[in-house]
Design a protein around this motif. Structure first.
Motif, short mmCIF file in Angstrom:
data_model
loop_
_atom_site.label_atom_id
_atom_site.label_comp_id
_atom_site.label_asym_id
_atom_site.label_seq_id
_atom_site.Cartn_x
_atom_site.Cartn_y
_atom_site.Cartn_z
N PRO A 164 0.88 -1.29 -0.14
CA PRO A 164 0.01 -0.03 -0.17
C PRO A 164 0.79 1.24 0.01
CG PRO A 164 -0.77 -1.60 1.66
CD PRO A 164 0.38 -1.98 1.28
N ALA A 165 1.79 1.15 0.83
CA ALA A 165 2.78 2.37 0.84
C ALA A 165 3.40 2.72 -0.40
CB ALA A 165 3.92 2.48 1.86
N TYR A 166 3.99 1.50 -0.96
CA TYR A 166 4.52 1.66 -2.46
C TYR A 166 3.83 2.17 -3.31
CZ TYR A 166 8.70 -1.22 -1.17
OH TYR A 166 10.20 -1.53 -0.80
N ALA A 167 2.54 1.87 -3.49
CA ALA A 167 1.76 1.88 -4.51
C ALA A 167 0.96 3.53 -4.53
CB ALA A 167 0.50 1.11 -4.37
N GLY A 183 0.22 4.95 -0.95
CA GLY A 183 -0.29 5.38 0.32
C GLY A 183 0.91 6.27 0.96
N ALA A 184 2.06 6.05 0.79
CA ALA A 184 3.13 6.86 1.35
C ALA A 184 3.05 8.19 0.58
CB ALA A 184 4.49 6.31 1.36
N ALA A 185 3.39 9.36 1.25
CA ALA A 185 3.60 10.65 0.39
C ALA A 185 4.79 10.57 -0.39
CB ALA A 185 3.83 11.79 1.45
N ARG A 186 5.84 9.85 0.06
CA ARG A 186 6.96 9.80 -0.92
C ARG A 186 7.75 8.13 -0.57
NH1 ARG A 186 12.03 13.61 0.12
NH2 ARG A 186 12.35 12.63 -2.01
N ALA A 187 8.26 7.93 -1.73
CA ALA A 187 8.71 6.38 -1.62
C ALA A 187 10.30 6.52 -2.31
CB ALA A 187 7.97 5.49 -2.68
N ILE A 188 11.09 5.84 -1.64
CA ILE A 188 12.34 5.85 -1.97
C ILE A 188 13.05 4.37 -2.11
CG2 ILE A 188 14.87 6.36 -1.59
CD1 ILE A 188 13.75 8.61 0.26
N TRP A 189 13.39 3.76 -3.34
CA TRP A 189 13.73 2.54 -3.64
C TRP A 189 15.27 2.45 -4.10
CZ3 TRP A 189 9.04 4.39 -6.38
CH2 TRP A 189 8.06 3.73 -5.62
N ILE A 190 15.99 1.80 -3.24
CA ILE A 190 17.52 1.38 -3.62
C ILE A 190 17.69 0.31 -4.29
CG2 ILE A 190 19.87 1.13 -2.67
CD1 ILE A 190 17.06 2.70 -0.35
N ILE A 191 18.09 0.17 -5.61
CA ILE A 191 18.17 -1.05 -6.46
C ILE A 191 19.68 -1.37 -6.92
CG2 ILE A 191 17.03 -1.97 -8.51
CD1 ILE A 191 14.92 0.17 -8.20
N GLY A 192 19.99 -2.56 -6.58
CA GLY A 192 21.20 -2.91 -7.00
C GLY A 192 21.23 -3.28 -8.64
N ALA A 193 22.36 -2.94 -9.19
CA ALA A 193 22.62 -3.26 -10.56
C ALA A 193 22.05 -4.47 -11.17
CB ALA A 193 23.88 -2.86 -10.96
N GLN A 194 22.26 -5.36 -10.31
CA GLN A 194 21.90 -6.88 -11.05
C GLN A 194 20.37 -7.15 -10.99
OE1 GLN A 194 22.13 -6.33 -7.69
NE2 GLN A 194 21.03 -7.80 -6.45
N LYS A 195 19.56 -6.32 -10.65
CA LYS A 195 18.07 -6.46 -10.61
C LYS A 195 17.59 -5.67 -12.13
CE LYS A 195 17.63 -6.41 -5.78
NZ LYS A 195 16.72 -5.90 -4.78
N VAL A 196 18.46 -5.23 -13.03
CA VAL A 196 17.90 -4.42 -14.24
C VAL A 196 18.15 -5.56 -14.96
CG1 VAL A 196 18.43 -3.13 -15.90
CG2 VAL A 196 19.06 -2.32 -13.53
N VAL A 197 16.68 -5.63 -15.81
CA VAL A 197 16.37 -6.88 -16.69
C VAL A 197 15.85 -6.22 -17.92
CG1 VAL A 197 16.30 -8.61 -15.01
CG2 VAL A 197 14.20 -7.17 -15.81
N PRO A 198 15.91 -6.73 -19.28
CA PRO A 198 15.09 -6.22 -20.26
C PRO A 198 13.68 -5.91 -20.31
CG PRO A 198 16.66 -7.98 -20.83
CD PRO A 198 16.56 -8.29 -19.44
#
Length: 209
Positions: free
Chosen positions: A132-135, A137-152
């Protein structure tokens, strides 16, 4: 030639040009994006992104744990950190209060299971507590994403969730909770309709599942 396995296909950091493509697509979809060298840089940067005294929910994330960001937020005293508060509440009698607190913090901080080069964030969850917060509900969202998670693309992202992230998270959950994890809920964020709300700190290094 040996075929790539999920362990190698989804664990190695994506090269710079793929990170740039993903970042460009995310920005075109309304997200704010910063490409940083490593988790240490994200750990420093996030202190500038979250106002003092903000109500902050750190979603369960190996990226946050390994980087030290989870500990920083929940023990520094700079913020109204929700995780310590919720852990002290009774899960039965306080269930409704917990649900409401998690759904609408000032800031939610977490990660994702995959990021497509077309600019979609893919989140898998066993309980759905962070969704809910991601979608929205939260006023702000911050995601930290490692480079291995990038896909086509999205189909590859779903394969990464099932073939790579789930087995690793299940092993962790088995140790921590005595039961495996599951993909009970899946959230795909294709765009951010409120510019400035969603920030992605995309790392050049691999971290997390």
């Amino acid at each position: 030639m040996t075929a790539a396995t999920p362990a190698t296909l989804f664990a190695d950091p994506a090269p710079a040009q793929r990170l740039e493509r993903a970042a460009t697509a995310l920005m075109a979809h309304g997200f704010t994006v910063e490409i940083l060298d490593d988790a240490a840089a994200a750990r420093t940067r996030i202190k500038d992104l979250i106002p003092d005294s903000a109500v902050v929910f750190t979603a369960a994330s190996e990226t946050l744990r390994l980087s030290g960001i989870d500990e920083d937020i929940n023990t520094s005293g700079r913020y109204q950190a929700l995780k310590p508060r919720i852990l002290a509440m009774d899960r039965v009698t306080g269930a409704d209060d917990i649900r409401r607190l998690l759904a609408s913090p000032d800031v939610v901080v977490g990660s994702v299971a995959a990021l497509t080069e077309t600019g979609s964030l893919v989140v898998a969850s066993a309980t759905g507590s962070q969704l809910p917060a991601y979608a929205g509900g939260a006023a702000r969202a911050i995601w930290i994403i490692g480079a291995q998670k990038v896909v086509p693309d999205l189909s590859t992202a779903l394969r990464r969730v099932e073939d790579h992230a789930l087995p690793l998270e299940s092993a962790r959950a088995q140790v921590a909770y005595g039961r495996p994890s599951a993909i009970n809920r899946l959230l795909v964020l294709n765009a951010e309709p409120h510019p400035g709300r969603g920030t992605v700190l995309l790392l050049r290094e691999a971290i997390g599942f």
